[in-house]
Design an enzyme around this catalytic site. Structure first.
Site, PDB file in Angstrom:
ATOM      1  N   CYS A  93       5.599   0.079   7.595  1.00 43.66           N
ATOM      2  CA  CYS A  93       5.432   1.262   6.730  1.00 43.66           C
ATOM      3  C   CYS A  93       6.654   1.607   5.857  1.00 43.66           C
ATOM      4  CB  CYS A  93       4.924   2.523   7.630  1.00 43.66           C
ATOM      5  SG  CYS A  93       4.443   3.817   6.403  1.00 43.66           S
ATOM      6  N   LEU A  94       6.426   1.819   4.725  1.00 43.05           N
ATOM      7  CA  LEU A  94       7.817   2.163   3.965  1.00 43.05           C
ATOM      8  C   LEU A  94       8.397   3.670   4.135  1.00 43.05           C
ATOM      9  CD1 LEU A  94       6.227   1.184   0.146  1.00 43.05           C
ATOM     10  CD2 LEU A  94       7.832  -0.107   1.639  1.00 43.05           C
ATOM     11  N   HIS A 135      -2.733   7.630   6.698  1.00 38.77           N
ATOM     12  CA  HIS A 135      -1.681   8.495   5.937  1.00 38.77           C
ATOM     13  C   HIS A 135      -2.483   9.516   5.227  1.00 38.77           C
ATOM     14  CE1 HIS A 135       2.419   6.521   5.749  1.00 38.77           C
ATOM     15  NE2 HIS A 135       1.983   5.376   5.628  1.00 38.77           N
ATOM     16  N   GLY A 166       0.984  -1.252   0.048  1.00 34.16           N
ATOM     17  CA  GLY A 166      -0.038  -0.049  -0.037  1.00 34.16           C
ATOM     18  C   GLY A 166       0.894   1.233  -0.081  1.00 34.16           C
ATOM     19  N   GLN A 197       3.471  10.079   0.666  1.00 31.45           N
ATOM     20  CA  GLN A 197       4.755   9.090   0.789  1.00 31.45           C
ATOM     21  C   GLN A 197       5.504   9.159  -0.505  1.00 31.45           C
ATOM     22  OE1 GLN A 197       2.435   5.091   1.860  1.00 31.45           O
ATOM     23  NE2 GLN A 197       4.363   5.014   3.132  1.00 31.45           N
TER      24      GLN A 197
HETATM   25 NI    NI Z   1       2.565   3.454   5.527  1.00 28.08          NI
END
Ligand code: NI
Length: 181
Positions: free
Chosen positions: A103-104, A149, A56, A61
């Protein structure tokens, strides 16, 4: 910011923004234009997510403060799993699940997060058409994580103050030693 171009289909792999970049901690703006630029943004988000091996990704991001997120639980294996949510809102939640989350934008940080077991989401597709989606288990978790986010909330904010502070302290340490990039 972009560091690589995929000339085959014109999409761009963009660099993943990491905590504590302020764009990750600000609510996003509602999408009002359903144009070519939005479709390109969604395509770039998928490519950037696949490159980073995530399931996701939310627009902040990759440094874009817009209310759009992409999800693919299969990470590119099943085209039917590709989901784009524009202006998503959770309209129903039920039950509870506690699973480990990452989370990235917070590499190598993982913790167990309590989420609703089942959620219903109202959103729009890339054409602006209203859609309603339901998710359980991992998909419900992805919906909640990604929509957070879009509201400027990162998963450590869903933990106890004690656990959150431990994570933030660990990140500060990594920043000091130059291991957090
Ligand atoms: Ni994330």
């Amino acid at each position: 910011m972009e560091f690589e171009s995929n000339w085959n289909n014109g999409t761009m792999i963009r660099e993943i923004v990491k905590y504590p970049d302020p764009i990750l901690q600000r609510p996003t703006e509602k999408v009002t234009e359903f144009d070519e630029e939005l479709r390109t943004l969604a395509a770039d988000m998928f490519e950037s997510m696949y490159k980073a091996v995530g399931i996701g990704l939310a627009a902040p991001q990759i440094g874009v403060g817009k209310r759009i997120t992409v999800i693919d639980l299969s990470n590119q294996k099943n085209p039917d799993d590709k989901i784009v949510l524009v202006n998503p809102v959770i309209v129903h939640k039920e039950g509870k699940q506690v699973e480990e989350e990452g989370c990235l934008s917070l590499p190598d940080i993982r913790d167990k997060v309590t989420r609703a077991a089942k959620v219903k989401v109202n959103a729009q597709d890339l054409e602006g058409k209203a859609i309603e989606l339901e998710g359980t288990e991992l998909l419900a978790r992805a919906f909640q994580h990604e929509i957070d986010h879009l509201d400027g909330i990162l998963f450590p904010w869903r933990l106890s103050a004690l656990k959150r502070d431990l994570i933030l302290r660990r990140i500060r340490k990594l920043q000091k030693s130059g291991e957090w990039k």
